[in-house]
Design a protein around this motif. Structure first.
Motif, PDB file in Angstrom:
ATOM      1  N   GLN A  83       0.832  -1.204   0.000  1.00  0.00           N
ATOM      2  CA  GLN A  83       0.000   0.000   0.000  1.00  0.00           C
ATOM      3  C   GLN A  83       0.872   1.263   0.000  1.00  0.00           C
ATOM      4  N   LEU A  84       1.958   1.225   0.766  1.00  0.00           N
ATOM      5  CA  LEU A  84       2.885   2.354   0.788  1.00  0.00           C
ATOM      6  C   LEU A  84       3.473   2.611  -0.597  1.00  0.00           C
ATOM      7  N   LYS A  85       3.770   1.550  -1.313  1.00  0.00           N
ATOM      8  CA  LYS A  85       4.314   1.690  -2.667  1.00  0.00           C
ATOM      9  C   LYS A  85       3.293   2.354  -3.587  1.00  0.00           C
ATOM     10  N   LYS A  86       2.028   1.967  -3.450  1.00  0.00           N
ATOM     11  CA  LYS A  86       0.972   2.563  -4.271  1.00  0.00           C
ATOM     12  C   LYS A  86       0.834   4.058  -3.990  1.00  0.00           C
ATOM     13  N   GLU A  87       1.140   4.441  -2.755  1.00  0.00           N
ATOM     14  CA  GLU A  87       1.068   5.846  -2.363  1.00  0.00           C
ATOM     15  C   GLU A  87       2.367   6.582  -2.665  1.00  0.00           C
ATOM     16  N   HIS A  88       3.306   5.881  -3.331  1.00  0.00           N
ATOM     17  CA  HIS A  88       4.620   6.439  -3.716  1.00  0.00           C
ATOM     18  C   HIS A  88       5.462   6.817  -2.496  1.00  0.00           C
ATOM     19  N   ARG A  89       5.223   6.146  -1.377  1.00  0.00           N
ATOM     20  CA  ARG A  89       6.045   6.365  -0.185  1.00  0.00           C
ATOM     21  C   ARG A  89       7.139   5.287  -0.173  1.00  0.00           C
ATOM     22  N   ILE A  90       8.001   5.380  -1.160  1.00  0.00           N
ATOM     23  CA  ILE A  90       8.988   4.333  -1.412  1.00  0.00           C
ATOM     24  C   ILE A  90       9.988   4.196  -0.267  1.00  0.00           C
ATOM     25  N   GLY A  91      10.433   5.339   0.266  1.00  0.00           N
ATOM     26  CA  GLY A  91      11.409   5.288   1.363  1.00  0.00           C
ATOM     27  C   GLY A  91      10.849   4.589   2.584  1.00  0.00           C
ATOM     28  N   THR A  92       9.612   4.939   2.961  1.00  0.00           N
ATOM     29  CA  THR A  92       8.980   4.300   4.118  1.00  0.00           C
ATOM     30  C   THR A  92       8.754   2.828   3.850  1.00  0.00           C
ATOM     31  N   ALA A  93       8.344   2.504   2.626  1.00  0.00           N
ATOM     32  CA  ALA A  93       8.148   1.093   2.265  1.00  0.00           C
ATOM     33  C   ALA A  93       9.448   0.312   2.440  1.00  0.00           C
ATOM     34  N   GLY A  94      10.566   0.948   2.089  1.00  0.00           N
ATOM     35  CA  GLY A  94      11.863   0.284   2.213  1.00  0.00           C
ATOM     36  C   GLY A  94      12.250   0.008   3.651  1.00  0.00           C
ATOM     37  N   THR A  95      12.061   0.989   4.539  1.00  0.00           N
ATOM     38  CA  THR A  95      12.407   0.778   5.954  1.00  0.00           C
ATOM     39  C   THR A  95      11.489  -0.255   6.593  1.00  0.00           C
ATOM     40  N   LEU A 143      19.803  20.601 -13.459  1.00  0.00           N
ATOM     41  CA  LEU A 143      18.378  20.287 -13.508  1.00  0.00           C
ATOM     42  C   LEU A 143      17.975  19.891 -14.921  1.00  0.00           C
ATOM     43  N   GLU A 144      18.466  20.646 -15.891  1.00  0.00           N
ATOM     44  CA  GLU A 144      18.154  20.341 -17.287  1.00  0.00           C
ATOM     45  C   GLU A 144      18.705  18.972 -17.689  1.00  0.00           C
ATOM     46  N   LYS A 145      19.842  18.628 -17.127  1.00  0.00           N
ATOM     47  CA  LYS A 145      20.486  17.355 -17.464  1.00  0.00           C
ATOM     48  C   LYS A 145      19.706  16.153 -16.925  1.00  0.00           C
ATOM     49  N   TYR A 146      19.099  16.297 -15.747  1.00  0.00           N
ATOM     50  CA  TYR A 146      18.511  15.125 -15.096  1.00  0.00           C
ATOM     51  C   TYR A 146      16.985  15.101 -15.030  1.00  0.00           C
ATOM     52  N   ILE A 147      16.307  16.211 -15.253  1.00  0.00           N
ATOM     53  CA  ILE A 147      14.856  16.213 -15.112  1.00  0.00           C
ATOM     54  C   ILE A 147      14.218  15.278 -16.151  1.00  0.00           C
ATOM     55  N   GLU A 148      13.363  14.423 -15.696  1.00  0.00           N
ATOM     56  CA  GLU A 148      12.653  13.408 -16.484  1.00  0.00           C
ATOM     57  C   GLU A 148      13.592  12.366 -17.104  1.00  0.00           C
ATOM     58  N   LYS A 149      14.862  12.396 -16.734  1.00  0.00           N
ATOM     59  CA  LYS A 149      15.823  11.412 -17.271  1.00  0.00           C
ATOM     60  C   LYS A 149      16.083  10.287 -16.262  1.00  0.00           C
ATOM     61  N   LEU A 150      16.037  10.614 -14.978  1.00  0.00           N
ATOM     62  CA  LEU A 150      16.355   9.612 -13.954  1.00  0.00           C
ATOM     63  C   LEU A 150      15.356   8.461 -13.973  1.00  0.00           C
ATOM     64  N   SER A 151      14.066   8.776 -14.155  1.00  0.00           N
ATOM     65  CA  SER A 151      13.035   7.736 -14.160  1.00  0.00           C
ATOM     66  C   SER A 151      13.110   6.863 -15.406  1.00  0.00           C
ATOM     67  N   ILE A 152      13.787   7.364 -16.459  1.00  0.00           N
ATOM     68  CA  ILE A 152      13.994   6.562 -17.673  1.00  0.00           C
ATOM     69  C   ILE A 152      15.229   5.685 -17.509  1.00  0.00           C
ATOM     70  N   ARG A 153      16.244   6.277 -16.925  1.00  0.00           N
ATOM     71  CA  ARG A 153      17.527   5.573 -16.759  1.00  0.00           C
ATOM     72  C   ARG A 153      17.444   4.495 -15.684  1.00  0.00           C
ATOM     73  N   TYR A 154      16.629   4.731 -14.654  1.00  0.00           N
ATOM     74  CA  TYR A 154      16.506   3.778 -13.538  1.00  0.00           C
ATOM     75  C   TYR A 154      15.046   3.357 -13.374  1.00  0.00           C
ATOM     76  N   SER A 155      14.804   2.066 -13.363  1.00  0.00           N
ATOM     77  CA  SER A 155      13.426   1.542 -13.370  1.00  0.00           C
ATOM     78  C   SER A 155      12.636   1.920 -12.123  1.00  0.00           C
ATOM     79  N   THR A 156      13.307   2.020 -10.986  1.00  0.00           N
ATOM     80  CA  THR A 156      12.652   2.424  -9.741  1.00  0.00           C
ATOM     81  C   THR A 156      13.581   3.357  -8.981  1.00  0.00           C
ATOM     82  N   TYR A 157      13.020   4.063  -8.001  1.00  0.00           N
ATOM     83  CA  TYR A 157      13.876   4.922  -7.187  1.00  0.00           C
ATOM     84  C   TYR A 157      14.886   4.080  -6.403  1.00  0.00           C
ATOM     85  N   GLY A 158      14.486   2.875  -6.008  1.00  0.00           N
ATOM     86  CA  GLY A 158      15.401   2.002  -5.266  1.00  0.00           C
ATOM     87  C   GLY A 158      16.663   1.706  -6.059  1.00  0.00           C
TER      88      GLY A 158
END
Length: 433
Positions: free
Chosen positions: A109-121, A315-330
């Motif tokens: 449920q935490l993942k669905k709410e995009h609370r990835i850090g809390t889900a990890g702990t 900011l220009e270098k990384y905005i909208e690029k990180l989510s493409i380069r890495y499948s998840t924040y983890g």
């Protein structure tokens, strides 16, 4: 008036010729059914599909008596139930709660709410409970005050953890030297949070429903967090990180630039960079909701940060690029950790992480720039519990955040000028010599 009865349906005949005896809950002109553990065959039934076997009848009648007793004990509270909720209450009233199973549901449920850090702990807590009990099914009644004392000793001790690292079930062993005082506090705090969430799900004080009847944290006290060692870098170390030569496209370069981007943008977290879109940048400002606390605040943890000159190319270098380069924040977080490790080796800085950029920004703002804690808190997008009511009346003034930001970055700029002047002077002396 709610009633319960036993039913067997012709069309529910199974391939082995048996029929499951079901309980019918009739309430407010609605019917709901749930299975029992009892099965019968055709010869145990009448032509009208009623149970004629006396042995099965006695067992089912005893079960029905128990349900009728529960309904009677509810009294007037029965009016707050629907047929659906009453069915669930009767079916689950005395059922044990598998705490590990609940933890997994809560994490999802935490993942669905995009609370990835809390889900990890919280996943870390779930995994350590499995390590402690040596099984992946644990009754919530086993989470008691005596267990918590023993569990704390377990967390502090050396142990080898086995974790599944691939989708096909391959495992990897990892050694742990045990948690520090701070680590234990955070771990037990998160366990308490999970236990409280289970109580909220399975208990209903208004209806007198208590599937979890004990509370171990009444006797076992988590206490306040111990003082931690400093987690900030000096401005000289910030400059060293910024100016460190790294291979293009490497994790070290990624870590260096995300660290600096965080420092320039008032300690913005890496997870927020990961989710940031170009739509969030308007009129030279980043307007976003902090992922860590978004779901727990009435203002959805909104903040507006000015994009200063130093931050623009990054900011220009990384905005909208990180989510493409890495499948998840983890996955990004792992890459950043490895990149910072490479930076520490390369620069000789003994300690630094991406999160230290946030601590560094705050420390410089307070200690070097002498900015009030309230204004530092505003720039960090923190909420002061003592002033929650006052905050309702005061409109946020983002120019205050701008002042904090420019004063902190201004110190770095002046240090740059000072270092440049020193280097120029040394070069002139060398030329004279």
């Amino acid at each position: 008036m709610a009633t319960v009865s036993a039913k067997v349906f012709e069309h529910h005949k199974k391939t082995d010729g048996t029929y499951n005896v079901k309980i019918c809950v009739h309430h407010k002109s609605d019917r709901r059914y749930f299975d029992t553990v009892h099965y019968v065959v055709k010869k145990q039934l009448t032509a009208k599909m009623r149970i004629k076997d006396s042995f099965v009848n006695d067992l089912v009648d005893e079960q029905l008596k128990g349900y009728r007793k529960v309904i009677s004990e509810l009294g007037e509270k029965i009016n707050f139930f629907t047929a659906e909720s009453l069915r669930e209450y009767l079916r689950e009233k005395d059922a044990d709660v598998d705490f590990i199973k609940f933890c997994q549901m809560h994490i999802e449920q935490l993942k669905k709410e995009h609370r990835i850090g809390t889900a990890g702990t919280h996943r870390t807590v779930r995994n350590s409970l499995i390590d402690y009990f040596k099984r992946d099914s644990v009754s919530i009644t086993e989470i008691n005050s005596n267990m918590l004392v023993s569990y704390e000793r377990f967390l502090r001790g050396k142990r080898t953890m086995t974790r599944i690292v691939t989708e096909d079930g391959q495992t990897k062993e990892k050694a742990s030297n045990g948690l520090s005082d701070s680590g234990v506090h955070c771990h037990m705090r998160d366990l308490r949070t999970l236990f409280n969430a289970a109580c909220n799900m399975y208990n209903n004080e208004d209806l007198g429903i208590y599937r979890i009847k004990h509370y171990p944290f009444k006797k076992y006290k988590v206490g306040s967090a111990p003082l931690t060692k400093k987690r900030n870098n000096s401005l000289e170390e910030v400059m060293t990180i910024r100016d460190c030569l790294t291979k293009v496209g490497s994790r070290a370069e990624l870590a260096k630039e995300i660290y600096m981007l965080s420092f320039y943008l008032c300690g913005m977290n890496a997870v927020d960079f990961y989710h940031l879109t170009k739509k969030d940048v308007r009129n030279g400002r980043i307007d976003y909701n902090r992922a860590k606390t978004q779901g727990r605040r009435k203002d959805n943890a909104f903040i507006s940060i000015k994009v200063i000159e130093e931050a623009k190319p990054l900011l220009e270098k990384y905005i909208e690029k990180l989510s493409i380069r890495y499948s998840t924040y983890g996955v990004l977080d792992t890459a950043l950790s490895q990149g910072m490790k490479q930076l520490r080796i390369q620069t000789g800085i003994p300690a630094a992480t991406i999160y230290w950029a946030r601590h560094t920004f705050a420390t410089v703002a307070r200690n070097a720039c002498r900015i009030s804690k309230d204004d530092v808190a505003l720039a960090l997008n923190h909420v002061d519990d003592e002033h929650r009511t006052t905050d309702i009346y005061i409109e946020k003034d983002w120019s205050i955040v701008d002042d904090v930001q420019i004063k902190v970055v201004g110190l770095l700029r002046r240090l740059d000028m000072k270092m440049a002047a020193k280097q120029k002077k040394e070069t002139s002396l060398e030329n004279v010599a």
